[in-house]
Design an enzyme around this catalytic site. Sequence first.
Site: not given
Length: 393
Positions: A100-101
């Site tokens: 998620d990054e």
Amino acid sequence: MILHIDMDAFFAAIEQRDNPALKNKPVVVSGNSERSVVSTASYEARLFGIHSAMPVFMAKQKCEQLIIVPGNMKKYQADSKKIMEIISHFSPLMEQVSIDEAYVDIRGCERLFGSPLQIALAIKNKIKKDLSLTCSIGIAPIKFLAKIASDMNKPDGVTHIKEHQVENFIFTLPIGKVAGIGQSAMKTMEILQIKTLGDVKKYPLTILTRKFGKLGQRLLELSNGIDSSRIETNYIRKSISSETTLSKDIFDFETIKQVILGRSQSVGRDLRKKNLVCENVFIKLKFSDFSQITRSKKLDAPICSSSAIFHQAIALYEKILLKKKIRLVGVGVTALKDKNTPVQMQLIQDQVRPKEQWESVDTAVDSISEKFGNNIIKKAALNNLTGRNPHGK
């Protein structure tokens, strides 16, 4: 300029998006047993002091109306892939660092997409439009500041640290915000009266390296606005691990051995699926009082066999003098490389044969599991963990 894009409460946000009844409710993604831990907490849940890695029983104590949702990793991975495709549209210099990054270097992209702030807003709007999810973005001239900036205005925020603001930002940045500083280092920081990153410049490199080792040199560089880390477009995961919280705290060697075997199977399967080998194996133990330790070993030759990982993990475990019952067991590997990377051949070739045989067995088991499910075939020793008769067929 470097952008760090960090999705907001990613797993929980996906569940709230897909189930309108969960919107604006305190939600955690986790198992539902008293032994489970929180994977992700929605921002509504975080208002009660709930956070990732918190035991579920503690989360329930903090919030009686807490809603627990089981995770769906395939769904999260599918959305992650779409998000990374959106980000890579704005620059080919993208580094995904987790599900998620990601970092993205947008130097030279201004003519196409506008200013750094305009690019950040465009990424946010595209993700929101296509996936109905929000993210927070940090913008800075160097990588480590972009990461810190993305966490300053969550959720759904943008923080822009401009060139002329870097020196003052570093001077006032709390030292605890810098990645890599653990509890032991923080105690030394207190003794040295280092409260901000700017305070690091009060000491010469000799003292910093004596007190903090290699971290000392990096801290001095960061305090002067120097960050040599670059965007790694050919990113390879740095580690693969698998851990489980036990149904009850245990002290029994044979039971822990079975758990380590199961985690080793999972890690090995993940390695082979990604066509990787490892050069380091580690184990993680969390005890009944929630303290934890890790032990690791550098290998003489790269491996991807589940059996080889298991034997290394067990060897590490046997060296630990247990004084407390164990709550959680994890097995992991680091120093990952592509399986086809050339390696030094062994002088005694007979030693290679058993390793190749086990890898062939593992590959065959992987194929069967991929077709029929992970539980269709397993080591006989794992039967006890699933409540099946170990003497049955």
